[in-house]
Design an enzyme around this catalytic site. Structure first.
Site, PDB file in Angstrom:
ATOM      1  CB  SER A 288      -0.953  -0.050   1.194  1.00 60.34           C
ATOM      2  OG  SER A 288      -2.044   0.798   1.004  1.00 60.34           O
ATOM      3  CG  ASP A 299       6.670   4.993 -12.341  1.00 57.94           C
ATOM      4  OD1 ASP A 299       7.273   3.903 -12.450  1.00 57.94           O
ATOM      5  OD2 ASP A 299       5.436   5.094 -12.414  1.00 57.94           O
ATOM      6  CE  LYS A 313      -5.043  -2.382   1.248  1.00 61.42           C
ATOM      7  NZ  LYS A 313      -5.253  -1.021   0.681  1.00 61.42           N
TER       8      LYS A 313
END
Length: 456
Positions: A288, A299, A313
């Site tokens: 999470s 990224d 998750k």
């Protein structure tokens, strides 16, 4: 985390009341089913062999309804709602476990650092088999949580099951769990930052830890951000941690049922580390909020990810109090999370740039699908929405050999090696005590060639 008691990256709503949701089911059919529910409660009350507690009966029905949606939607009775708020505020009484449930089994998402459970050797993925000698199969997360909580100084006997090992029975003495979510120290030329959970204090504690490392080591050359076995927490805390290492750009977006239900969160100017190299450590206990941070830094090519693919998750739980919390709350999935590149975290996780198992035993777990503990293992988990799937059983690129000092942390050592190489994996060679794990059941072999790049 069916249920995360620490709501993994939830948007906490601590005031107001539940809105009435519309349904595609015709209203007359909905009312007919509600009447049926009342009829069943009445029959049970009158005909069951012993008197029943209607309040508990209805709470169980509410929990079952929410669990049918997905693994992380849940009804929280008042006591569990209070516990959730205590945890996100950074202090509570208990044994220090974040737990979830699936298929009638309650599993450990992660033990809190330095908690009674962590000191007893409890690990992510362990199944709670019994509590005080009573079988825990079929109990809800709320029921298990109530049994584990208690007065400070009292003890509870818990048996855990772990794949491939004998049952682990431990006596856990309850403590006030003061969750210091961030700790830091100097490791040679580098700073080490451990984030154990994401609560209201995490952003401030991270800023203080970085400042302390800079003061102790003015010439610090980079940082390791350790998110292993961090089961999540508050979305705002995940944004704060990501922002600490970014100058600009999107951190995460969340998208709901309708196309227009998109929220984007971006970094503010000011990288607290001054652009120094960063390595993020993750494993299958990283869930999470941890995955939001790892995904954002990956990224933006701001960090190298080392370890094992994270839990996966990527769903948003909004906590909606019922009658201002007097009747508990609903933790309901309202959206999915996406990394800055548009990749879904849900059921997929964040794959490392350098895949490294902490031990040979852990590498073999990854090579056997039945032992992999992840969101994708839940039968009722939401799909990723982008058609991608989690990488299946495979051999991790690296694991420590028999000659490696078991008192040391192999994944951390490799993270430091990456920093020494300036984050350039093409310059990274595997140490002599590294092995490449072969097919399950066969003998591992020494790696005789440098690990130039991670496997795709």
């Amino acid at each position: 985390m069916r249920k995360l008691l620490l709501v993994g990256c939830a948007a906490l709503v601590l005031g107001g009341s539940a809105a009435v949701a519309t349904s595609q089911t015709p209203r007359n059919e909905t009312f007919r089913m509600l009447e049926l529910f009342g009829d069943v409660v009445g029959i049970v009350e009158q005909a069951y062999v012993v008197p029943v507690d209607n309040k508990k009966l209805i709470e169980a029905a509410l929990a079952g309804m929410m669990t049918a949606l997905d693994p992380h939607s849940n009804y929280l009775p008042p006591s569990n709602y209070d516990e959730l708020r205590e945890r996100t505020e950074g202090q509570y009484s208990g044994v220090g476990l974040t737990i979830t449930s699936e298929g009638g089994l309650v599993k450990v998402i992660s033990p809190m650092d330095e908690s009674p459970a962590a000191k007893a050797g409890v690990q992510a993925g362990d199944v709670i088999s019994s509590i005080e000698g009573q079988n825990a199969s079929g109990l809800t997360v709320s029921q298990v949580s109530e049994k584990l909580r208690g007065s400070v100084g009292t003890s509870v006997r818990v048996t855990f099951l772990r794949d491939g090992e004998d049952p682990l029975e431990v006596v856990l003495t309850r403590e006030i769990i003061k969750v210091q979510s961030v700790t830091g120290r100097v490791e040679g030329d580098f700073g080490y930052l451990r984030v154990s959970t994401f609560n209201e204090n995490t952003g401030r504690e991270l800023t203080e830890a970085i400042a302390k490392i800079k003061a102790e080591k003015p010439g610090v050359k980079g940082y390791v951000l350790d998110l292993r076995n961090n089961g999540g927490g508050l979305l705002n805390a995940a944004i704060d941690v990501s922002d600490a290492f970014l100058e600009r750009g999107e951190i995460v977006s969340q998208r709901g049922r309708k196309p227009e239900q998109i929220q984007r969160y971006s970094a503010k100017p000011g990288d607290l580390t001054g652009g120094l190299p960063v390595v993020v450590l993750v494993n299958y206990g990283s869930a999470s909020a941890s995955e939001i941070v790892a995904g954002a830094l990956k990224d933006h090519e701001r960090a190298t990810i080392v370890g094992l693919t994270s839990f996966g998750k990527g769903s948003v739980q909004t906590v909606i109090p019922l009658r201002q919390g007097q009747d508990g709350a609903l933790s309901i999935t309202t959206a999915r999370y996406y990394t800055p590149s548009g990749a879904s975290i849900q059921k997929i996780g964040i794959e490392p740039d350098l895949e490294v198992a902490r031990s040979e035993a852990e590498a073999r777990i990854v090579s056997r699908s039945s032992f992999i503990y992840s969101e994708a293992a839940y039968a009722t988990a939401l799909d990723s929405s982008i058609g991608a799937e989690r990488k299946g059983p495979h051999t991790p690129r690296e694991a420590p050999g028999k000659d490696f000092d078991k008192e040391k942390d192999y994944q951390l050592q490799r993270a430091l090696d990456v920093l020494r190489a300036g984050g350039d994996l093409s310059k990274l060679s595997a140490p002599p005590e590294t092995i490449v794990v072969t097919e399950p059941g066969s003998e591992p072999k020494k790696d005789e060639t440098p690990a130039e790049t991670p496997e795709d």
